[in-house]
Design a protein around this motif. Structure first.
Motif, PDB file in Angstrom:
ATOM      1  N   PHE A 157       0.813  -1.210   0.000  1.00  0.00           N
ATOM      2  CA  PHE A 157       0.000   0.000   0.000  1.00  0.00           C
ATOM      3  C   PHE A 157       0.853   1.269   0.000  1.00  0.00           C
ATOM      4  O   PHE A 157       0.548   2.223  -0.720  1.00  0.00           O
ATOM      5  CB  PHE A 157      -0.932   0.010   1.213  1.00  0.00           C
ATOM      6  CG  PHE A 157      -2.155  -0.828   1.037  1.00  0.00           C
ATOM      7  CD1 PHE A 157      -3.003  -0.636  -0.042  1.00  0.00           C
ATOM      8  CD2 PHE A 157      -2.472  -1.817   1.954  1.00  0.00           C
ATOM      9  CE1 PHE A 157      -4.136  -1.404  -0.218  1.00  0.00           C
ATOM     10  CE2 PHE A 157      -3.604  -2.591   1.791  1.00  0.00           C
ATOM     11  CZ  PHE A 157      -4.442  -2.392   0.705  1.00  0.00           C
ATOM     12  N   GLU A 158       1.917   1.296   0.808  1.00  0.00           N
ATOM     13  CA  GLU A 158       2.726   2.507   0.909  1.00  0.00           C
ATOM     14  C   GLU A 158       3.373   2.873  -0.427  1.00  0.00           C
ATOM     15  O   GLU A 158       3.350   4.037  -0.833  1.00  0.00           O
ATOM     16  CB  GLU A 158       3.810   2.347   1.978  1.00  0.00           C
ATOM     17  CG  GLU A 158       3.291   2.415   3.396  1.00  0.00           C
ATOM     18  CD  GLU A 158       3.115   1.034   3.998  1.00  0.00           C
ATOM     19  OE1 GLU A 158       2.763   0.113   3.225  1.00  0.00           O
ATOM     20  OE2 GLU A 158       3.313   0.880   5.204  1.00  0.00           O
ATOM     21  N   THR A 159       3.967   1.893  -1.104  1.00  0.00           N
ATOM     22  CA  THR A 159       4.628   2.174  -2.379  1.00  0.00           C
ATOM     23  C   THR A 159       3.608   2.510  -3.466  1.00  0.00           C
ATOM     24  O   THR A 159       3.850   3.376  -4.305  1.00  0.00           O
ATOM     25  CB  THR A 159       5.484   0.976  -2.813  1.00  0.00           C
ATOM     26  OG1 THR A 159       4.675  -0.213  -2.835  1.00  0.00           O
ATOM     27  CG2 THR A 159       6.633   0.764  -1.841  1.00  0.00           C
ATOM     28  N   TYR A 160       2.458   1.830  -3.417  1.00  0.00           N
ATOM     29  CA  TYR A 160       1.408   2.109  -4.400  1.00  0.00           C
ATOM     30  C   TYR A 160       0.842   3.514  -4.215  1.00  0.00           C
ATOM     31  O   TYR A 160       0.621   4.252  -5.190  1.00  0.00           O
ATOM     32  CB  TYR A 160       0.307   1.064  -4.281  1.00  0.00           C
ATOM     33  CG  TYR A 160      -0.821   1.236  -5.267  1.00  0.00           C
ATOM     34  CD1 TYR A 160      -0.636   1.030  -6.625  1.00  0.00           C
ATOM     35  CD2 TYR A 160      -2.087   1.624  -4.834  1.00  0.00           C
ATOM     36  CE1 TYR A 160      -1.671   1.192  -7.526  1.00  0.00           C
ATOM     37  CE2 TYR A 160      -3.129   1.789  -5.722  1.00  0.00           C
ATOM     38  CZ  TYR A 160      -2.923   1.574  -7.075  1.00  0.00           C
ATOM     39  OH  TYR A 160      -3.949   1.746  -7.971  1.00  0.00           O
ATOM     40  N   VAL A 161       0.623   3.900  -2.955  1.00  0.00           N
ATOM     41  CA  VAL A 161       0.121   5.246  -2.671  1.00  0.00           C
ATOM     42  C   VAL A 161       1.141   6.293  -3.107  1.00  0.00           C
ATOM     43  O   VAL A 161       0.771   7.351  -3.639  1.00  0.00           O
ATOM     44  CB  VAL A 161      -0.197   5.380  -1.169  1.00  0.00           C
ATOM     45  CG1 VAL A 161      -0.372   6.841  -0.770  1.00  0.00           C
ATOM     46  CG2 VAL A 161      -1.455   4.599  -0.828  1.00  0.00           C
ATOM     47  N   TYR A 162       2.424   6.014  -2.903  1.00  0.00           N
ATOM     48  CA  TYR A 162       3.462   6.962  -3.338  1.00  0.00           C
ATOM     49  C   TYR A 162       3.424   7.149  -4.852  1.00  0.00           C
ATOM     50  O   TYR A 162       3.428   8.287  -5.333  1.00  0.00           O
ATOM     51  CB  TYR A 162       4.834   6.453  -2.901  1.00  0.00           C
ATOM     52  CG  TYR A 162       5.976   7.221  -3.527  1.00  0.00           C
ATOM     53  CD1 TYR A 162       6.342   8.477  -3.047  1.00  0.00           C
ATOM     54  CD2 TYR A 162       6.676   6.703  -4.610  1.00  0.00           C
ATOM     55  CE1 TYR A 162       7.372   9.191  -3.627  1.00  0.00           C
ATOM     56  CE2 TYR A 162       7.712   7.409  -5.199  1.00  0.00           C
ATOM     57  CZ  TYR A 162       8.062   8.646  -4.705  1.00  0.00           C
ATOM     58  OH  TYR A 162       9.081   9.348  -5.288  1.00  0.00           O
ATOM     59  N   ARG A 163       3.375   6.057  -5.582  1.00  0.00           N
ATOM     60  CA  ARG A 163       3.386   6.163  -7.052  1.00  0.00           C
ATOM     61  C   ARG A 163       2.110   6.813  -7.578  1.00  0.00           C
ATOM     62  O   ARG A 163       2.148   7.640  -8.495  1.00  0.00           O
ATOM     63  CB  ARG A 163       3.546   4.781  -7.690  1.00  0.00           C
ATOM     64  CG  ARG A 163       4.886   4.134  -7.467  1.00  0.00           C
ATOM     65  CD  ARG A 163       5.122   3.006  -8.488  1.00  0.00           C
ATOM     66  NE  ARG A 163       3.970   2.137  -8.614  1.00  0.00           N
ATOM     67  CZ  ARG A 163       3.715   1.099  -7.834  1.00  0.00           C
ATOM     68  NH1 ARG A 163       4.554   0.825  -6.836  1.00  0.00           N
ATOM     69  NH2 ARG A 163       2.655   0.343  -8.013  1.00  0.00           N
ATOM     70  N   THR A 164       0.979   6.432  -6.986  1.00  0.00           N
ATOM     71  CA  THR A 164      -0.303   6.935  -7.489  1.00  0.00           C
ATOM     72  C   THR A 164      -0.639   8.304  -6.920  1.00  0.00           C
ATOM     73  O   THR A 164      -1.051   9.209  -7.656  1.00  0.00           O
ATOM     74  CB  THR A 164      -1.433   5.941  -7.147  1.00  0.00           C
ATOM     75  OG1 THR A 164      -1.074   4.637  -7.614  1.00  0.00           O
ATOM     76  CG2 THR A 164      -2.733   6.363  -7.809  1.00  0.00           C
ATOM     77  N   GLY A 165      -0.468   8.472  -5.625  1.00  0.00           N
ATOM     78  CA  GLY A 165      -0.887   9.715  -4.987  1.00  0.00           C
ATOM     79  C   GLY A 165       0.075  10.861  -5.206  1.00  0.00           C
ATOM     80  O   GLY A 165      -0.356  11.984  -5.503  1.00  0.00           O
ATOM     81  N   ILE A 166       1.386  10.603  -5.098  1.00  0.00           N
ATOM     82  CA  ILE A 166       2.378  11.674  -5.246  1.00  0.00           C
ATOM     83  C   ILE A 166       2.760  11.869  -6.699  1.00  0.00           C
ATOM     84  O   ILE A 166       2.702  12.985  -7.234  1.00  0.00           O
ATOM     85  CB  ILE A 166       3.623  11.376  -4.397  1.00  0.00           C
ATOM     86  CG1 ILE A 166       3.240  11.152  -2.924  1.00  0.00           C
ATOM     87  CG2 ILE A 166       4.639  12.509  -4.524  1.00  0.00           C
ATOM     88  CD1 ILE A 166       2.576  12.340  -2.278  1.00  0.00           C
TER      89      ILE A 166
END
Length: 324
Positions: free
Chosen positions: A276-285
């Motif tokens: 979740f953390e890496t996915y949120v970084y790629r998608t959200g940031i």
């Protein structure tokens, strides 16, 4: 009959007022006695308000098509659309599975680590050796994952790494640990234990220090060996501490460590390492999908809360003290 009822009601209200007044006086007396301790609490309270509670207002963007220019009030309200998109995305279930598995491995292998280390250190009588081991065990906790990641990459290099040189010396084939999906999670769990096992042992050492030595003396008189003392005195005395820390750990069951994975993973291990953390970084940031990633964050928080509530209820059902 009616007058007796009114009198009883008036007496009850008077009693309640007296109890409230006494409780207020008790609070004031307590505050006057320990005002310095309350003063020390203020920075911690301010920290939690500013960095934990105030940001919770941002949860609202999970239900909006958030625009950084329109802000909270000007963004379009879309309800549960982002949650529907999240649950309909096949990648979401792969990420959810990876996160749960890595978290489960860290709990199964990493959570007992500090307990075992504390028990071993507690048995060491030579103080210089004990303090040396403690210092070496604590040290990795104070190093960032950037430093530890560089050390791991160097040690596990398939061409020049110490580990692979040892494997070649033993007649085995070198392994590209950080690019091999079969080994990557093992590296994550082992390095996480290496970093935090010493720091986690501090709490258990403090709990061990609070055990009454007379219990061990009585056990020795009764003929109990070290294993029986461990089983019947030490571990029961640590039970409440273990339970509390385990419940707190469940509150972060979907937080597996962004820095560690982000530094160590690569495209060859996305299938087992993307969480979740890496996915949120790629998608959200990177892609500015703030609303969608906030919905994921809210989902994580709800799942973690459910884990804590269920585990706390089970703990209390078996007669132990929970978080509340």
């Amino acid at each position: 009959m009616q007058s007796n009822t009114l009198t009883s009601e008036a007496s009850r209200k008077t009693l309640q007022k007296a109890e409230k007044s006494q409780l207020r006086r008790s609070y004031l007396a307590n505050f006057r006695s320990y005002w310095d301790l309350y003063l020390l609490m203020i920075p911690g309270i301010i920290y939690f308000i500013v960095f934990k509670y105030v940001p919770m207002a941002g949860i609202v963007i999970a239900f909006q098509d958030f625009s950084i220019f329109a802000g909270f009030t000007g963004s379009e309200w879309v309800g549960l659309e982002h949650f529907r998109n999240m649950f309909s995305d096949p990648q979401f279930y792969s990420i959810f599975r990876n996160t749960l598995l890595i978290s489960l491995y860290k709990i199964v292998w990493g959570f007992p680590g500090p307990i075992v280390l504390a028990l071993l250190l507690n048995e060491i009588k030579h103080m210089f050796f004990k303090r040396t081991v403690q210092t070496l065990a604590y040290l990795p906790h104070f190093l960032s994952w950037v430093i530890l990641g560089g050390i791991l990459i160097t040690l596990l290099s398939p061409t020049s790494g110490t580990i692979n040189k040892l494997l070649v010396f033993m007649g085995l084939e070198p392994i590209f640990f950080l690019a091999n999906p079969a080994w990557f999670r093992t590296v994550l769990v082992a390095s996480d234990i290496w970093k935090d096992v010493g720091w986690g042992a501090i709490i258990y050492l403090a709990a061990l220090a609070s055990i009454d030595p007379q219990l061990y003396e009585a056990a020795v008189v009764d003929g109990a060996n070290k294993w029986k003392q461990l089983w019947h005195i030490t571990l029961p005395s640590l039970t409440s501490t273990i339970i509390i820390l385990f419940l707190l750990r469940l509150g972060h069951v979907l937080d597996v460590g962004f820095e560690q994975i982000f530094i160590l993973y690569n495209s060859l291990v996305y299938q087992v390492a993307d969480v979740f953390e890496t996915y949120v970084y790629r998608t959200g940031i990177a892609q500015a999908e703030f609303s969608y990633t906030t919905a994921i964050g809210l989902f994580k928080s709800v799942v973690s809360l459910i884990f804590v509530l269920v585990a706390n209820k089970l703990v209390k059902k078996f007669g132990q003290d929970g978080l509340y």
